[in-house]
Design a protein around this motif. Structure first.
Motif, PDB file in Angstrom:
ATOM      1  N   PRO A   1       0.789  -1.236   0.000  1.00 21.89           N
ATOM      2  CA  PRO A   1       0.000   0.000   0.000  1.00 21.89           C
ATOM      3  C   PRO A   1       0.823   1.288   0.000  1.00 21.89           C
ATOM      4  N   ASP A   2       1.830   1.393   0.878  1.00 20.59           N
ATOM      5  CA  ASP A   2       2.487   2.707   1.033  1.00 20.59           C
ATOM      6  C   ASP A   2       3.874   2.555   1.657  1.00 20.59           C
ATOM      7  N   SER A   3       4.553   3.692   1.864  1.00 23.92           N
ATOM      8  CA  SER A   3       5.933   3.666   2.377  1.00 23.92           C
ATOM      9  C   SER A   3       6.017   3.055   3.777  1.00 23.92           C
TER      10      SER A   3
ATOM     11  N   GLY B   1      -8.465   1.658  -4.978  1.00 30.65           N
ATOM     12  CA  GLY B   1      -9.187   2.204  -3.836  1.00 30.65           C
ATOM     13  C   GLY B   1      -9.038   3.724  -3.712  1.00 30.65           C
ATOM     14  N   LEU B   2     -10.118   4.340  -3.216  1.00 33.90           N
ATOM     15  CA  LEU B   2     -10.121   5.796  -3.004  1.00 33.90           C
ATOM     16  C   LEU B   2      -9.018   6.200  -2.026  1.00 33.90           C
ATOM     17  N   GLY B   3      -8.821   5.375  -0.981  1.00 33.25           N
ATOM     18  CA  GLY B   3      -7.780   5.693   0.007  1.00 33.25           C
ATOM     19  C   GLY B   3      -6.394   5.728  -0.622  1.00 33.25           C
TER      20      GLY B   3
ATOM     21  N   LEU C   1     -10.828  18.442  -2.467  1.00 28.61           N
ATOM     22  CA  LEU C   1     -12.072  17.793  -2.886  1.00 28.61           C
ATOM     23  C   LEU C   1     -12.005  16.278  -2.652  1.00 28.61           C
ATOM     24  N   TRP C   2     -10.867  15.676  -3.015  1.00 30.28           N
ATOM     25  CA  TRP C   2     -10.708  14.234  -2.798  1.00 30.28           C
ATOM     26  C   TRP C   2     -10.706  13.893  -1.305  1.00 30.28           C
ATOM     27  N   ASP C   3     -10.126  14.769  -0.479  1.00 32.62           N
ATOM     28  CA  ASP C   3     -10.133  14.547   0.973  1.00 32.62           C
ATOM     29  C   ASP C   3     -11.568  14.480   1.491  1.00 32.62           C
ATOM     30  N   GLU C   4     -12.410  15.404   0.978  1.00 30.86           N
ATOM     31  CA  GLU C   4     -13.826  15.429   1.392  1.00 30.86           C
ATOM     32  C   GLU C   4     -14.526  14.132   0.988  1.00 30.86           C
TER      33      GLU C   4
ATOM     34  N   PRO D   1     -11.977   4.658   2.699  1.00 24.48           N
ATOM     35  CA  PRO D   1     -10.832   4.308   1.850  1.00 24.48           C
ATOM     36  C   PRO D   1     -11.050   3.130   0.918  1.00 24.48           C
ATOM     37  N   THR D   2     -12.013   2.248   1.231  1.00 26.57           N
ATOM     38  CA  THR D   2     -12.141   1.052   0.395  1.00 26.57           C
ATOM     39  C   THR D   2     -13.094   1.250  -0.790  1.00 26.57           C
ATOM     40  N   ALA D   3     -13.783   2.408  -0.831  1.00 27.78           N
ATOM     41  CA  ALA D   3     -14.611   2.687  -2.016  1.00 27.78           C
ATOM     42  C   ALA D   3     -13.702   2.731  -3.238  1.00 27.78           C
ATOM     43  N   ASP D   4     -14.221   2.347  -4.398  1.00 27.80           N
ATOM     44  CA  ASP D   4     -13.422   2.486  -5.618  1.00 27.80           C
ATOM     45  C   ASP D   4     -13.236   3.987  -5.905  1.00 27.80           C
ATOM     46  N   HIS D   5     -12.055   4.333  -6.432  1.00 25.40           N
ATOM     47  CA  HIS D   5     -11.794   5.774  -6.620  1.00 25.40           C
ATOM     48  C   HIS D   5     -12.766   6.401  -7.625  1.00 25.40           C
ATOM     49  N   THR D   6     -13.323   5.580  -8.558  1.00 24.67           N
ATOM     50  CA  THR D   6     -14.263   6.146  -9.547  1.00 24.67           C
ATOM     51  C   THR D   6     -15.566   6.610  -8.889  1.00 24.67           C
ATOM     52  N   GLU D   7     -15.791   6.183  -7.636  1.00 28.41           N
ATOM     53  CA  GLU D   7     -17.025   6.597  -6.946  1.00 28.41           C
ATOM     54  C   GLU D   7     -17.051   8.090  -6.645  1.00 28.41           C
TER      55      GLU D   7
END
Ligand code: NAD
Length: 294
Positions: free
Chosen positions: A75-77, A235-237, A266-269, A276-282
């Protein structure tokens, strides 16, 4: 036909999620011996069923046994640093996650103290690109090591050496900042067009032959948003993590980025409301819901 270079390779692979599973599967298809691990037992079981040609091992450290390189798709660093701490036996580590470029540089320096090499090779192209082996692979690292890794990386997509270690992660974050901005811009434009009486499908058809087109209008809208399936598999997260990396990178330079700051806000909102688990296209659905509520 698989290349002789890669069919002689043993590769470790840590992180068997949306991207790691199809990427590791491409390596197996190209003839490599893959030793794979994920912290989640469910992910390990799903991977074993999906990629029977790979060997699933019990720890991250086990992936390095006999491997010329260990590839990470995490996922991340934070997670990358924790996993690298377990990989004492790996001489070459390739971080294919979308990580933080400055932390990547620092980690590479730390590994160099013990004669080990970190290469960053984040990818773009989504789950469909990972399945098809057509990912853009943005590679940062020393020339000789990157040249040696070329056949492995080419089994997953189109590797491009973009600079020293950290350069790939910087470029990937900036790519996703652009992608996030395009998705919001196209979502707002479609909502305005619809309100005016335009058909979204017709709008997209015309825009895709015009200067407003982007990965969002060419792929995300027709394949995931218009059909209402929202199943891109990113994922949106993770998207929000990436665009914050880009904003931090911008802050480390003297470049003013007011548009980027507005996009990230806007993305933070959306993240706060969708999780975080919603698909980013949502985010397109979220923007529509806000229009309807206003
Ligand atoms: P994912 O959440 O589907 O997969 C990550 C996997 O890492 C999970 O299976 C998780 O169990 C595993 N993991 C977490 N902590 C671990 C640990 N300590 N040890 C071992 N395994 C651990 O994520 P993804 O969508 O596959 O994305 C992976 C990376 O690729 C991220 O950095 C993401 O930003 C990037 N990326 C994703 C996409 C996409 O479309 N999904 C596209 C390009 C880049």
């Amino acid at each position: 036909m698989s290349s002789p270079t890669i069919s002689a390779s043993t590769v470790g692979f840590v992180g068997l999620g949306h991207m790691g599973t199809p990427m590791a599967s491409r390596l197996v298809d190209a003839g490599a011996t893959v030793r794979a691990y994920d912290a989640s037992p469910d992910a390990r079981a799903a991977f074993a069923a999906a990629v029977p040609g790979a060997t699933v091992v019990d720890t991250a450290a086990d992936t390095a046994t006999g491997a010329e390189a260990v590839l990470l798709c995490l996922p991340d660093s934070d997670v990358v640093e924790a996993v690298v701490a377990e990989l004492d036996a790996a001489r070459v580590i390739v971080d294919m996650s979308s990580s933080e470029p400055l932390r990547t540089r620092a980690l590479a320096e730390q590994l160099a103290d013990t004669g080990r090499v970190l290469v960053d090779a984040p990818v773009s192209g989504g789950v469909s690109g990972a399945r098809a082996g057509t990912l853009a692979v943005m590679v940062g690292g020393p020339d000789d090591v990157v040249a040696d890794l070329e056949p492995l990386l080419a089994a997953m997509g189109r590797p491009r050496h973009v600079g020293p270690v950290g350069a790939g992660h910087a470029l990937k974050a900036l790519n996703n900042l652009m992608s996030a901005a395009h998705l919001v811009a196209s979502s707002e434009a479609v909502l305005v067009g619809e309100e005016f009486g335009l058909d979204p499908a017709v709008m997209l058809e015309v825009v895709n032959g015009s200067s407003g087109r982007s990965g969002s209008t060419e792929n995300k809208w027709p394949n995931h948003i218009l059909p209402g399936t929202y199943g891109a598999g990113f994922g949106l997260g993770l998207m929000v993590k990436d665009i914050h990396i880009a904003l931090d990178l911008a802050a480390s330079t003297s470049v003013p980025t007011r548009h980027a700051a507005a996009t990230v806000a806007l993305w933070d909102e959306a993240l706060a409301e969708l999780g975080p688990t919603a698909d980013h296209t949502e985010i397109a659905r979220w923007l529509r819901a806000h229009k309807e509520a206003s």
